[in-house]
Design a protein around this motif. Structure first.
Motif, PDB file in Angstrom:
ATOM      1  N   GLN A  77       0.722  -1.242   0.062  1.00 16.53           N
ATOM      2  CA  GLN A  77       0.198  -0.244  -0.013  1.00 16.53           C
ATOM      3  C   GLN A  77       0.978   1.295   0.146  1.00 16.53           C
ATOM      4  N   GLU A  78       1.796   1.103   0.934  1.00 20.36           N
ATOM      5  CA  GLU A  78       2.874   2.649   0.751  1.00 20.36           C
ATOM      6  C   GLU A  78       3.375   2.708  -0.538  1.00 20.36           C
ATOM      7  N   LEU A  79       3.851   1.897  -1.424  1.00 17.34           N
ATOM      8  CA  LEU A  79       4.217   2.196  -2.635  1.00 17.34           C
ATOM      9  C   LEU A  79       3.257   2.479  -3.604  1.00 17.34           C
ATOM     10  N   ASN A  80       1.896   1.899  -3.463  1.00 20.38           N
ATOM     11  CA  ASN A  80       0.664   2.465  -4.157  1.00 20.38           C
ATOM     12  C   ASN A  80       0.465   3.964  -4.029  1.00 20.38           C
ATOM     13  N   ILE A  81       0.413   4.118  -2.784  1.00 18.26           N
ATOM     14  CA  ILE A  81       0.182   5.685  -2.460  1.00 18.26           C
ATOM     15  C   ILE A  81       1.332   6.455  -2.889  1.00 18.26           C
ATOM     16  N   THR A  82       2.705   5.859  -3.081  1.00 18.82           N
ATOM     17  CA  THR A  82       3.549   6.830  -3.640  1.00 18.82           C
ATOM     18  C   THR A  82       3.398   7.005  -5.154  1.00 18.82           C
ATOM     19  N   LEU A  83       2.778   5.863  -5.735  1.00 19.93           N
ATOM     20  CA  LEU A  83       2.740   6.240  -7.127  1.00 19.93           C
ATOM     21  C   LEU A  83       1.789   7.451  -7.469  1.00 19.93           C
ATOM     22  N   GLU A  87       2.085  10.742  -9.742  1.00 15.61           N
ATOM     23  CA  GLU A  87       1.241  11.171 -10.635  1.00 15.61           C
ATOM     24  C   GLU A  87       0.738  12.570 -10.481  1.00 15.61           C
ATOM     25  N   ILE A  88       0.480  12.930  -9.338  1.00 13.54           N
ATOM     26  CA  ILE A  88       0.070  14.330  -8.678  1.00 13.54           C
ATOM     27  C   ILE A  88       1.244  15.319  -9.303  1.00 13.54           C
ATOM     28  N   ALA A  89       2.712  14.983  -8.852  1.00 12.14           N
ATOM     29  CA  ALA A  89       3.720  15.614  -9.267  1.00 12.14           C
ATOM     30  C   ALA A  89       3.871  15.726 -10.769  1.00 12.14           C
ATOM     31  N   ALA A 172      12.195  14.052  -8.136  1.00 10.86           N
ATOM     32  CA  ALA A 172      12.502  13.449  -6.488  1.00 10.86           C
ATOM     33  C   ALA A 172      11.542  12.908  -5.797  1.00 10.86           C
ATOM     34  N   THR A 173      10.353  12.855  -6.403  1.00 10.00           N
ATOM     35  CA  THR A 173       9.299  11.907  -5.793  1.00 10.00           C
ATOM     36  C   THR A 173       9.650  10.598  -6.644  1.00 10.00           C
ATOM     37  N   ILE A 174       9.892  10.485  -7.851  1.00  9.66           N
ATOM     38  CA  ILE A 174      10.370   9.082  -8.335  1.00  9.66           C
ATOM     39  C   ILE A 174      11.466   8.567  -7.409  1.00  9.66           C
ATOM     40  N   GLU A 175      12.525   9.320  -7.152  1.00  5.36           N
ATOM     41  CA  GLU A 175      13.607   8.765  -6.340  1.00  5.36           C
ATOM     42  C   GLU A 175      13.058   8.265  -5.034  1.00  5.36           C
ATOM     43  N   GLY A 176      12.138   9.035  -4.360  1.00  8.67           N
ATOM     44  CA  GLY A 176      11.666   8.755  -3.195  1.00  8.67           C
ATOM     45  C   GLY A 176      11.076   7.486  -3.211  1.00  8.67           C
ATOM     46  N   GLU A 306      19.430  15.499  -3.697  1.00  3.88           N
ATOM     47  CA  GLU A 306      20.192  16.573  -4.741  1.00  3.88           C
ATOM     48  C   GLU A 306      19.010  17.047  -5.725  1.00  3.88           C
ATOM     49  N   LEU A 307      17.807  16.518  -6.104  1.00  5.57           N
ATOM     50  CA  LEU A 307      16.950  17.081  -7.090  1.00  5.57           C
ATOM     51  C   LEU A 307      16.161  18.228  -6.076  1.00  5.57           C
TER      52      LEU A 307
END
Length: 479
Positions: A77-83, A87-89, A172-176, A306-307
């Protein structure tokens, strides 16, 4: 003459805005990000071969563990929330891009105006005629339809830099998310090895109960032969009960560990498939740490920091642009008439307009000054975050490399201890049956053997966990 006066006024206004914009606060002194790392980890060889480059599917050879990780990457679920955050970013980039492109709206309307006859327009309407012989009425309806366009000319690249900020935050969100994947893979692997260790500890306890029961039978025989007292029998029975209670503690830990894995995998409690029989045969994989500078590319959290630092730098450019004048253009093309039936009469009903405005801050710039100072402070803050992330990554790897070496030596000593105590168990029983040793020696020896075997299994688990944690610290597991 009139046009010349207008041009002069516009020139003075532009000059005033430019001069006012020049009063931008002095840019705060920036601390350069320390991207330089030591040449090597502790006393390790300076070799660029890096275990972090190995994909997790190739690194973890156990098929049951690989299946758990693969399922978690789909259902966690945490990964799906981050996905969804990614998308929002991404949508934010599109929104920022739209701000520096022209806005075009299409629409129409209708209404009615009554103009005072004592105004210039009212006096003109009094003298004019809509058509020959028909004067302009006091209340004049109006209908219109057309396209309106507006555009803020991005002279100082404020809007473009804002879009670059959105892009940097998106990356940066992708790297997160990549960092989440790294931690998730490591957490599942550590929990899986803990589960194998608990299974082996439970099996060790059960075997020890059998040995204690066998020793208890010998003690009872010795009591019947009047060689020992009832005290010896009761002490051995108490030890059996104590060991039996210990197995229920291990069973509870197995249940909790299984459910922790199930939670990470994103499913309701169920049995976790595993092969515990080969646990003692598992040999921790070798680790190639590479060189510290590779952490800057391999660790997603460093790349994310860095980003974020890059976005903070661009935010300063956006904040500085608020001190400069902005240029806006607007235009309208459409048709308008006092009678809707006349809208089709072109070019008589055609209406066009074009206007431009130049405006900038002159007095009371406290808000934009505060915004600029905040952007500068956040940039320096981002520098510290970046430096802290690099330092933390280096220390994590250093600690885990030392941990691997010390655990290897620890396991060798523990293994020797188990061998010695196992041999002493048989010796103590023989000595006891020949009346050359006290029953307490047998009891304590059995207790020491159980503890040492439990510790040996736990040490093997720590070895496997140290290898997994080093793999994670080096930046492996997300690619």
């Amino acid at each position: 003459m009139y046009k010349r006066f207008i041009y002069q006024c516009l020139g003075v206004a532009f000059l005033t805005l430019v001069l006012s914009a020049c009063a931008v606060p002095v840019k705060l002194v920036e601390k350069n990000a320390n991207k330089y790392t030591p040449e090597r980890f502790n006393n390790s060889a300076q070799d660029s071969t890096n275990t972090a480059k190995i994909k997790w599917k190739d690194y973890f050879q156990d098929p049951n563990l690989a299946n758990l990780i693969e399922t978690a990457l789909k259902n966690n679920q945490e990964l799906n929330i981050t996905l969804k955050e990614i998308e929002i970013a991404q949508n934010e980039i599109s929104a920022r891009k739209g701000e520096y492109l022209p806005f075009v709206r299409l629409g129409g309307g209708a209404g009615a105006d009554k103009v005072s006859r004592y105004t210039s327009q009212g006096a003109a309407d009094e003298m004019s005629e809509i058509k020959p012989g028909k004067k302009t009425p006091p209340v004049l309806p109006e209908a219109y339809f057309g396209a309106t366009a507006s555009w803020e000319v991005d002279i100082w690249h404020k809007l473009r830099n804002a879009r670059k900020v959105a892009i940097a935050n998106y990356l940066a969100t992708i790297e997160g998310r990549n960092f989440q994947v790294t931690n998730l893979v490591a957490e599942i692997a550590n929990s899986y090895y803990e589960l194998l260790a608990l299974d082996n500890q439970l099996e060790t306890i059960r075997k020890n109960i059998e040995i204690l029961n066998s020793a208890l039978g010998i003690i009872k025989q010795e009591k019947e032969a009047a060689k020992v007292t009832e005290l010896a029998v009761r002490r051995f029975e108490a030890e059996v009960f104590k060991t039996q209670s210990l197995q229920y503690e291990i069973q509870q830990k197995i249940t909790e560990t299984e459910n922790r894995i199930n939670f990470l995998v994103g499913r309701f409690p169920q049995k976790v498939e595993r092969s515990s029989q080969q646990f003692n045969e598992l040999i921790p994989a070798g680790i190639q740490a590479g060189i510290p500078s590779q952490l800057l590319q391999n660790r997603p959290d460093i790349r994310q920091a860095e980003l974020k630092l890059e976005a903070a730098k661009l935010d300063i450019s956006v904040a500085r642009a608020n001190f400069y004048p902005s240029l806006g253009l607007s235009a309208f093309v459409g048709i308008s008439a006092f009678n809707p039936l006349l809208l089709a009469n072109i070019p008589q009903a055609l209406v066009t307009s074009l206007a431009g405005d130049l405006a900038g801050p002159l007095i009371n710039k406290k808000a934009i000054i505060a915004t600029y100072k905040n952007a500068s402070a956040k940039q320096i803050q981002a520098v510290y975050v970046y430096e802290r992330t690099v330092l933390n990554a280096y220390i994590e790897v250093t600690n885990q490399l030392a941990n691997i070496g010390n655990l290897e030596k620890n396991y060798a000593m523990k293994s020797n201890q188990v061998d010695a105590l196992t041999k002493s168990t048989n010796i103590s029983l023989r000595l006891f049956t020949s009346a050359r040793a006290d029953y307490m020696e047998v009891l304590l020896t059995q207790r020491d053997v159980l503890e040492s075997r439990m510790e040996l299994i736990e040490t093997r688990m720590k070895q496997l966990n140290a290898v997994v944690n080093t793999y994670r610290a080096l930046g492996g597991g997300w690619n």
